[in-house]
Design a protein around this motif. Sequence first.
Motif, mmCIF file in Angstrom:
data_model
loop_
_atom_site.group_PDB
_atom_site.id
_atom_site.type_symbol
_atom_site.label_atom_id
_atom_site.label_comp_id
_atom_site.label_asym_id
_atom_site.label_seq_id
_atom_site.Cartn_x
_atom_site.Cartn_y
_atom_site.Cartn_z
ATOM 1 N N TRP A 191 0.828 -1.208 0.000
ATOM 2 C CA TRP A 191 0.000 0.000 0.000
ATOM 3 C C TRP A 191 0.865 1.262 0.000
ATOM 4 N N GLY A 192 1.896 1.257 0.837
ATOM 5 C CA GLY A 192 2.747 2.438 0.955
ATOM 6 C C GLY A 192 3.876 2.477 -0.042
ATOM 7 N N GLY A 193 4.004 1.434 -0.875
ATOM 8 C CA GLY A 193 5.051 1.445 -1.874
ATOM 9 C C GLY A 193 5.774 0.117 -1.981
ATOM 10 N N TYR A 194 6.893 0.125 -2.685
ATOM 11 C CA TYR A 194 7.608 -1.091 -3.030
ATOM 12 C C TYR A 194 8.987 -0.692 -3.507
ATOM 13 N N GLU A 226 -2.178 -6.883 -11.262
ATOM 14 C CA GLU A 226 -3.214 -6.076 -11.890
ATOM 15 C C GLU A 226 -4.494 -6.154 -11.074
ATOM 16 N N GLY A 227 -5.138 -5.005 -10.868
ATOM 17 C CA GLY A 227 -6.360 -4.966 -10.075
ATOM 18 C C GLY A 227 -6.119 -4.915 -8.587
ATOM 19 N N SER A 228 -4.846 -4.864 -8.189
ATOM 20 C CA SER A 228 -4.496 -4.779 -6.771
ATOM 21 C C SER A 228 -3.707 -3.501 -6.539
ATOM 22 N N THR A 229 -3.756 -2.996 -5.343
ATOM 23 C CA THR A 229 -2.896 -1.862 -4.975
ATOM 24 C C THR A 229 -2.100 -2.199 -3.726
ATOM 25 N N ASN A 624 -6.535 2.236 -8.452
ATOM 26 C CA ASN A 624 -5.143 2.507 -8.798
ATOM 27 C C ASN A 624 -4.859 4.008 -8.859
ATOM 28 N N ARG A 625 -5.775 4.757 -9.449
ATOM 29 C CA ARG A 625 -5.592 6.206 -9.570
ATOM 30 C C ARG A 625 -6.221 6.898 -8.382
ATOM 31 N N ARG A 626 -5.439 7.741 -7.730
ATOM 32 C CA ARG A 626 -5.939 8.430 -6.544
ATOM 33 C C ARG A 626 -5.532 9.900 -6.574
ATOM 34 N N THR A 668 -0.855 7.269 -10.179
ATOM 35 C CA THR A 668 -1.359 5.934 -9.861
ATOM 36 C C THR A 668 -0.402 5.183 -8.953
ATOM 37 N N TRP A 669 -0.945 4.155 -8.295
ATOM 38 C CA TRP A 669 -0.161 3.344 -7.371
ATOM 39 C C TRP A 669 0.968 2.611 -8.079
ATOM 40 N N ASP A 670 0.765 2.226 -9.320
ATOM 41 C CA ASP A 670 1.763 1.423 -10.013
ATOM 42 C C ASP A 670 2.818 2.264 -10.736
ATOM 43 N N THR A 671 2.800 3.600 -10.514
ATOM 44 C CA THR A 671 3.819 4.456 -11.146
ATOM 45 C C THR A 671 4.533 5.334 -10.106
ATOM 46 N N HIS A 672 4.634 4.839 -8.883
ATOM 47 C CA HIS A 672 5.273 5.624 -7.826
ATOM 48 C C HIS A 672 6.663 6.121 -8.211
#
Length: 865
Positions: A191-194, A226-229, A624-626, A668-672
């Motif tokens: 949730w907070g990153g990777y 995909e489909g997860s954050t 994903n987009r927030r 989005t979450w997947d482009t941190h």
Amino acid sequence: MLIFGGGEVRAVSRTRALRIMKHLLRAVLRTLLPLAAAVAVVPAAEAQQPSFADGYHGGVYGHYPMWCTRFFVEGLAETPEWRINLEIEPETWDSVRLHTPADYGVFRAVAASPRVEFVNPAYGQPYCFNIHGESLVRHFEYGIAKLREHFPDIELKCYSSEEPCFTDCLPAVLRGFGFRYAVLKCSNTCWGGYVRGHGRGVVSWTGPSGDSIPALPRYECEGLVEGSTWQTASWNNSDEYLEACRRAGVRFPAGMCLQDAGWRNGPWIGTGAATAGGSRYVTWSEYFERVWDGRTEEAWHLTQEDIQVNLMWGSQVLQRVAQEVRSAENRAVQAEKADLMRWLGGGPAADSVRVAGMWRTLMLAQHHDCWIVPYNRVAPGRTWAEKVAEWCGGSMRTASELLGEVSAAPAFDVVNTSGVARRGVVRAEVPADMAAGSVRVVDGRGRSVPCCTVAEGERLYCLFEAETPAFGTARYRFVRGRPRRPDAACAAYAAAEGFVVENDIWRMVVDTLRGGAVVSLVDKRSGAEMVDRSSEWGFNTLRGYFYDEGRFASSTERAAHVEVEELTPLTVRVALSGTVAGEPFRQTLSLRRGDPVIECGLRIAWSRNRGIGEYDDTAAAEANRRAFKDDRYKLLLMFPAAAGRQTLYKNAPFSVCRSSLDNTFFKTWDTHKHNVVVDWVDVTGDGGRGLALMSDHTTSYAHGDGIPLSLTVQYSGRGLWGRDYPLDGPTEIRYALLPHTGTWREAGVWDACCGWNEPLYVRAAETTDAAGRSLVEIEGGGYELSSARRCGGEVEIRLFNAGAGDAPVGVSFGFGVAEIRRTRLDGTTEETLAAQSRGGRTRVEVPVPPSGFVTLRVRPSGVMP
């Protein structure tokens, strides 16, 4: 011994206790009997069989139901192939021992078995990237001590975490505590990153200091689900994930899931023939020692920007958490230093339990849950944010006591806890019985010091430039008589070009018609203009998107009122009162004689909750987009200082990172992207002119795509898990500016920020023999005295090379020295250093690699002369 966690031991009959012990001992035997066969695992020839690291995460503050301990033991007994990797807050075991003593006793018998591994001993499970390096060291130091208090036979070999609890200096810290391996996955809680996906197998993770450790990364082929954050593909060793690993040439594929303590899922991916992908369960050390063949793919020089994290930056609740933590960690380090000075001068020192208690509450406030779920309840009626205020308040009270009494006194000390001599403006309160007449300040030799007075309410303060020895105190006192007035260095006045504020270094012009924008900032020493006057953005102005109005609003839209709050020959402070989107704010700008740092403050008195951000976010928690991702729409403080192509550096724990980002923006979450400022961020333009921006709390910064270096001030709206992050009071922050020419190293940015975090301070004179003496001195700039404390009968100091070269640094001691040893962080001696004594001082030369640290243990030869 102190038991943390509360509660009482449940009374049970002797018969029932024996039955419990009998049942649990049978479980232990079922666990241990198959152990010899199970440990063999699979030889390297069969290494293509996938591995999976299962285990649990949590603790008494986060989540740890007391039934978990028995659940671990019984699960291991029932499923001989299972392994568990544990990331449990070390303090949890105090509570387990208290509440479930029988379960605790049986778990102790299996804790050191090869089927159980403790993978994160950090006391408060911090994120690591958002706190100071010294705090990080203490988490491991105190956490390891607590774990070994309960489980003396365990080995701590591999670091792993459920969340992105990483920072780029970890290889040096882990090596210092004897760790052999690390894992950079956080497969099921992103949730907070990777961490950025990289490579296809074990790498040699190399930190900024050159220290390295074998580490298993998130593979480049290990995508975000995909489909997860919150997940990467290795969270369950699915056929799709393992096939991606096969295609990518991953030789020893592995996945992981550290379940939340309290989940009853047992073996996460099944057992026997039903185990996902035919995987074997491993502890992480087992993976490195019995599965991996020992060959690293490459040396990966991971930078802070490879840690792609995003929290609710700009929200008021996180802002307050970060400010409280920063204040407490600054004060805790400074308090330890002051306590050491007192002891070296023959005075009393605080006992270790008291000092440990100060660090304990600070470390709990640095727990990652305080930062990502501050509104969640951690205790009945108390949220994480409320506990942070309580914990940091306790640390601050102890630190204040160790720093010394600050009440007005005829004789007083100016204390310098840094490793270099310092000169700076201080203010000392004049005793009430002397305030009616003229007073002057004299130094330790009886010489009169130029000074001036300023009234604050009913109190009178004397301002003067103090000269202090490195890591020492300077004694001053008040005497009656006419003072020597210092030459005027500061001024504030209206001029045709705007309102002018200046000291002996800067001439600043403020345009009140543009909301208090700084339209000129000239370096008097060189004549250089430090503001990019061609920019469309105002320097030191506010701008943000108020989505309830559907527009960007700026503080430049309305005129501001200027007020001189303080003007003396040595100091000047002005306040600018204006509005942004109709909300009143007050900014302060402070200059001091001889100081290139411009101190600033901001207070916004919100009239109501306002929506600030890209849009009114009503999306589901899994979206994903927030709206809280893109900082361009948050309320920013903007600083157009460098023109042309720009180079940006930012600090991190025991590290400085050169940014490789074109911009800091994502949606989005997947482009941190990594856009975190811990203490400072610095940008320098083509012409060599730059600006360092310092913050009183960890937050985000904005930069790129036409947006100048900016500090995130405010977000208000929906955030993580759909929680509302509102404005529920005024916003108050402190920040500082250091315009400069040349690089951040040449400008001494790290040193300046250390001085801002750890200022000279005044306390009532103490009866010790240390006044006027430098107790520890570091020769040259670019080094931070990260820590100096008493350890039993010895002195421990830690030096961080923040910007110097690779030549050894000279360190001298102003007390009797019997021996100097270089040690690891765990106290193990690496080398006894040769020292020279001359003129009452002992000097040693110490190699400290750039961006590296060294720990010294000094054994005093006697009391202070």
